[in-house]
Design an enzyme around this catalytic site. Structure first.
Site, short mmCIF file in Angstrom:
data_model
loop_
_atom_site.label_atom_id
_atom_site.label_comp_id
_atom_site.label_asym_id
_atom_site.label_seq_id
_atom_site.Cartn_x
_atom_site.Cartn_y
_atom_site.Cartn_z
CG ASP A 79 -0.23 0.08 2.53
OD1 ASP A 79 0.77 -0.65 2.71
OD2 ASP A 79 -0.67 0.85 3.41
CD GLU A 174 4.20 0.58 6.92
OE1 GLU A 174 5.03 0.91 7.79
OE2 GLU A 174 3.76 1.38 6.04
#
Length: 408
Positions: A79, A174
């Site tokens: 991400d 994350e």
């Protein structure tokens, strides 16, 4: 496919995470990217390639030596930050950077300047990958993914480099603090691992903040302002009173190194009700606990001044300093340190003023320090990554694999 080609392909995927959705992965684009990566890893001939329903992707490069060697993992997140859009990223390569301003977007006068970002001058003469000023780049952490995959491809092309079993793990979310929550440590099956999620070349990190979030709610009483004397209570002013009681010098913009802080990240309200969101950070566990206690004490003081129930507090620990889990296995730091040296990189051991998936994974039983991925100015339009930094990070992964096989 070269390292740079991989990276440029990876940043074309929109994988911005979103803490509001309550699902894993938090955005569908992350799963789209995960499926692409799965196909790439399979095409490379890796084994045990698996992608679960939550977007966690695992794969294995088998050992090419009969010598017993610890299984080591390399991890990066798919991400990108919610702080700025990662859709339609349009990167370009600045060849042999000359030390002057880089115009990212002429029509909007968006300029990457060494006057504002002096770290640019450390990379004069190097090829840099930059944005067009309208999105972030995504080097955090697609540079890490590209470096790991490229290192594995290099090891396959060079069987003379002996190594043990290498595990790859790529996870979602994350950037919203959830990357390690559903990471299957048992399935990963490593003695230790490294996240490739640091910044400048040479960074080697095994300390991070202890972290907590705080949500405060302040209740007020609305009365017609013309008749409000001794009746109205503005929740916004109560919130302001609370904010003013926190140490003014202990904010992110006034701290560095091992100094902790209180960070006001959101404030919304009207006369009747105001909510404030904070994050609390400190490397030292005892000081971290004191910071949380101060929050509780200040809420009690507000309630004493304005009446019980005026202020309420929700505190949640997010992650802890991984140092206590790394210190018993410091040989994994020694190996990374030596790998950097042998790859021509000067190691720079520093404490993370933030957190990584590795911190949470360390507390789940997988010691997991953090290594540089090479990018700079994360989470915004001025993000860039020097190509030589990515190449050095890839070489460090290769060297670690080699040194683990040599280590007794």
């Amino acid at each position: 496919m070269t390292l740079v080609e991989r990276f440029l392909k990876y940043v074309s995927f929109d994988t911005q995470s979103n803490e509001e959705t309550g699902v894993t992965p938090s955005t569908p684009g992350q799963m789209v990217f995960a499926r692409y990566l799965k196909e790439e890893l399979e095409s490379l001939g890796l084994e045990d390639v698996s992608l679960d329903e939550n977007g966690y992707l695992y794969a294995t490069l088998p050992a090419n030596t009969d010598k017993p060697v610890p299984t080591v993992g390399f991890i990066a997140h798919m991400d990108t930050s919610p702080d700025m859009t990662g859709k339609d990223v349009s990167p370009r390569i600045v060849r042999q950077y000359d030390g002057h301003d880089i115009v990212l977007c002429e029509e909007e006068n968006i300029v990457l300047s060494p006057d504002r970002f002096p770290e640019l001058l450390d990379h004069v003469g190097e090829d840099l990958i930059v944005t067009d000023g309208k999105t972030l780049l995504g080097a955090d952490d697609k540079a890490g993914i590209a470096e790991i995959v490229s290192a594995v491809a290099y090891l396959q092309e060079h069987p003379e480099i002996k190594h043990g079993k290498i595990r790859l793990g790529f996870n979602p979310d994350e950037e919203i603090g959830l990357g390690a929550h559903k990471f299957d440590v048992d399935k990963f099956g490593c003695e230790w691992a490294y996240t490739m999620d640091g910044g400048e070349t040479g960074e080697l990190e095994f300390e991070n903040f202890n972290a907590a979030s705080a949500k405060l709610t302040f209740k007020g009483r609305n009365v017609h302002p013309g008749y409000a004397k001794d009746k109205m209570v503005s929740s916004m002013l109560v919130a302001n009173r609370f904010i003013s009681m926190l140490p003014a010098e202990e904010t992110p913009e006034r701290t560095e190194g091992y100094e902790g802080f209180y960070h006001l990240i959101a404030l919304h309200g009207d006369v009747e009700q105001t909510t404030a969101g904070y994050i609390i950070r400190d490397h030292d566990r005892a000081r971290f606990e004191l910071r949380k206690r101060m929050m509780e004490q200040l809420v009690a003081r507000v309630n004493q001044e304005y009446g019980e129930g005026t202020a309420t507090l929700e505190l949640h620990d997010q992650y802890y300093n991984m140092r206590e889990k790394i210190e018993p296995v410091m040989h994994i730091i020694d190996i990374a340190f030596r790998a950097m040296k042998e790859a021509g990189v000067e190691p720079h051991v520093k404490a993370i003023r933030g957190g990584t998936d590795g911190a949470q994974l360390s507390f789940k039983g997988l010691p997991c320090p953090n290594i540089f991925a090479g990018g700079l100015n994360f989470h915004g339009r001025y993000e860039f990554v020097p190509i030589p930094s990515m190449e050095k990070a890839m070489n460090v992964v290769v060297k670690i694999a080699e040194l683990v096989a040599l280590h007794d």
